[in-house]
Structures are given as structure tokens and as C-alpha cells.
Design an enzyme around this catalytic site. Sequence first.
Site, PDB file in Angstrom:
ATOM      1  N   ASP A 159     -36.059   9.526  -4.352  1.00  0.00           N
ATOM      2  CA  ASP A 159     -34.672   9.957  -4.260  1.00  0.00           C
ATOM      3  C   ASP A 159     -34.591  11.185  -3.360  1.00  0.00           C
ATOM      4  OD1 ASP A 159     -31.936   9.782  -4.891  1.00  0.00           O
ATOM      5  OD2 ASP A 159     -32.147  11.325  -6.422  1.00  0.00           O
ATOM      6  N   THR A 163     -33.607   8.491   9.699  1.00  0.00           N
ATOM      7  CA  THR A 163     -32.705   9.582   9.337  1.00  0.00           C
ATOM      8  C   THR A 163     -32.299  10.338  10.601  1.00  0.00           C
ATOM      9  OG1 THR A 163     -33.880   9.835   7.241  1.00  0.00           O
ATOM     10  CG2 THR A 163     -32.432  11.632   7.904  1.00  0.00           C
ATOM     11  N   ALA A 169     -36.071   6.104  15.428  1.00  0.00           N
ATOM     12  CA  ALA A 169     -34.979   5.508  16.187  1.00  0.00           C
ATOM     13  C   ALA A 169     -33.665   5.958  15.571  1.00  0.00           C
ATOM     14  CB  ALA A 169     -35.068   3.982  16.176  1.00  0.00           C
ATOM     15  N   SER A 170     -32.688   6.202  16.424  1.00  0.00           N
ATOM     16  CA  SER A 170     -31.361   6.561  15.917  1.00  0.00           C
ATOM     17  C   SER A 170     -30.687   5.358  15.285  1.00  0.00           C
ATOM     18  CB  SER A 170     -30.498   7.115  17.043  1.00  0.00           C
ATOM     19  OG  SER A 170     -30.344   6.153  18.075  1.00  0.00           O
ATOM     20  N   TYR A 220     -31.910   1.156  14.090  1.00  0.00           N
ATOM     21  CA  TYR A 220     -32.956   0.130  14.070  1.00  0.00           C
ATOM     22  C   TYR A 220     -32.412  -1.281  14.257  1.00  0.00           C
ATOM     23  CZ  TYR A 220     -36.635   3.383  13.011  1.00  0.00           C
ATOM     24  OH  TYR A 220     -37.550   4.396  13.123  1.00  0.00           O
ATOM     25  N   HIS A 246     -17.801   5.281  11.932  1.00  0.00           N
ATOM     26  CA  HIS A 246     -18.712   5.047  10.814  1.00  0.00           C
ATOM     27  C   HIS A 246     -17.975   5.257   9.498  1.00  0.00           C
ATOM     28  CE1 HIS A 246     -22.067   5.282  13.716  1.00  0.00           C
ATOM     29  NE2 HIS A 246     -22.736   4.610  12.797  1.00  0.00           N
ATOM     30  N   HIS A 247     -18.665   4.881   8.440  1.00  0.00           N
ATOM     31  CA  HIS A 247     -18.139   5.066   7.084  1.00  0.00           C
ATOM     32  C   HIS A 247     -18.021   6.551   6.762  1.00  0.00           C
ATOM     33  CE1 HIS A 247     -22.323   5.932   5.965  1.00  0.00           C
ATOM     34  NE2 HIS A 247     -22.634   4.887   6.723  1.00  0.00           N
ATOM     35  N   LYS A 263     -21.095   9.082   6.084  1.00  0.00           N
ATOM     36  CA  LYS A 263     -22.043   9.523   7.112  1.00  0.00           C
ATOM     37  C   LYS A 263     -21.905  11.021   7.321  1.00  0.00           C
ATOM     38  CE  LYS A 263     -23.964   8.390  11.601  1.00  0.00           C
ATOM     39  NZ  LYS A 263     -25.322   8.366  11.005  1.00  0.00           N
ATOM     40  N   GLY A 312     -26.282   9.455  15.637  1.00  0.00           N
ATOM     41  CA  GLY A 312     -27.467   9.418  16.480  1.00  0.00           C
ATOM     42  C   GLY A 312     -27.399   8.292  17.493  1.00  0.00           C
TER      43      GLY A 312
END
Length: 232
Positions: free
Chosen positions: A31, A72, A96-97, A99, A131-132, A135, A141
Amino acid sequence: MKIALLGYGKMGKTIEKIATERGHTIILKVDKEDTTYDLSEADVAIDFSIPTAAVNNITNCFNAGVPVVSGTTGWLDHYEDMVALCKEKKGGFIYASNYSLGVNLFFELNRKLAKMMAPLEGYNIAMEEIHHTEKLDAPSGTAITLAEGIIENTDKTEWQLDNGGKNIIPIIAKRIDKVPGTHTVNYTSEVDDIEIKHTAHNRNGFALGAVVAAEWLIDKTGVFNMKDVLGL
């Protein structure tokens, strides 16, 4: 593979589902509040945590001799430190910003289009990402990677959130509930517009790409990216 999931939010849970379907085993779920954990049984780690936890997670992997795939964003001020540590520990590392396999093809299309547009006059470049609302970083990214691809191939020198200019790419970042990710690159002129766009429908594409990257990274040493994974 035996996979350690570092970060067990919505993306972590989707990665667990995809990895299990592909015959892998999740042996550890960390977590965002956890800072110490045992990686000794893991073949590979996948980090989709939070910006403040990423560096600790990646460091723990290198110290434990576990290759790590990190998705991340928001921690890249420390990226070169992690690259140096990876080389020191002879580890395996992919950052990677984004995937998503489709997004990584989109990155290549973006670079190609920027190179083609560079000699043409009269076009203004702008970007938008959606984005949601959960974020944490803005711009994303993915948007930054797209902007960097344009900068590498045109006379643009930087990007700015919301603001543009002669040599500046403006990035408009919107946060709308339940949007997995939409990225648009616009070239506008008095005579026409050219637009390329990628729209994610859910998190499955991001999760699949991260698992594919983890599969590829096993038994490799060095620092890689999704171009390496996809052979682009």
C-alpha cells in the site's frame, strides 16, 4: 513470474487482474503508506504508487536485486539518481510515463508528425490532456513525453501549463471524473488544422503494457524504455 506490486490502487488492482490472467503470481501487495517490505521472493516489481513513494520503492528494488518497472509519474526530479543507482547495483529498470502499447505507438506517430511539420510555416502547436479527477499531477507524464517529442523535432524549446508562445507549447490539462486518459496534439493554421488523438477506454491497456514490460525485463540488466520493449 512472481510479481511484487508496489502501489495497490486502481491501477495496481488492474495489473493484478491482467498478470493473473497471463499466468503470473502476485506475491506482494504494498500500500502507499508502507515503506518497508520483503522483496526476496519477487522476480520483478511493478511500481504504480504515488510520487512521494516512488523513489523509496525503486531504491528498495535495486537494493534487493529485483528488476523494477515504474509507471508512477511526478517524481522525475530524481530520475537520474535512480538511473545511477540502477547502474551501480547492476539492476534492471524500465520507466515509462505511459505503458499502453497504443500510446507508445502514438508517441512515435507524434515524433514523426512533428518532424514532418517542422519545415512548414504558419502552424501553431497546442496540446490537451484529460484525466480522471484522482490524478495527482498536471500535466500528465504522457503529455510531457508528447511535448518532449515535439521539442526534439521542431524549433519549440519548452512547454508550459496553459500558456503558449512563439517557442512554447501550451498544454491544457483537464480533470473530468472517470476519464482514463485522452491526449490530443493540434497543429492549427489559417488554412487548415491537423490533429492526432489517443483515447483510452479503460485502464486495461496501461496494465497490459506494464505486465508485458515486466515479462521483457526479466534477466536483463540496464535502463530501458518502452521503445526497447516494443522494438521501435
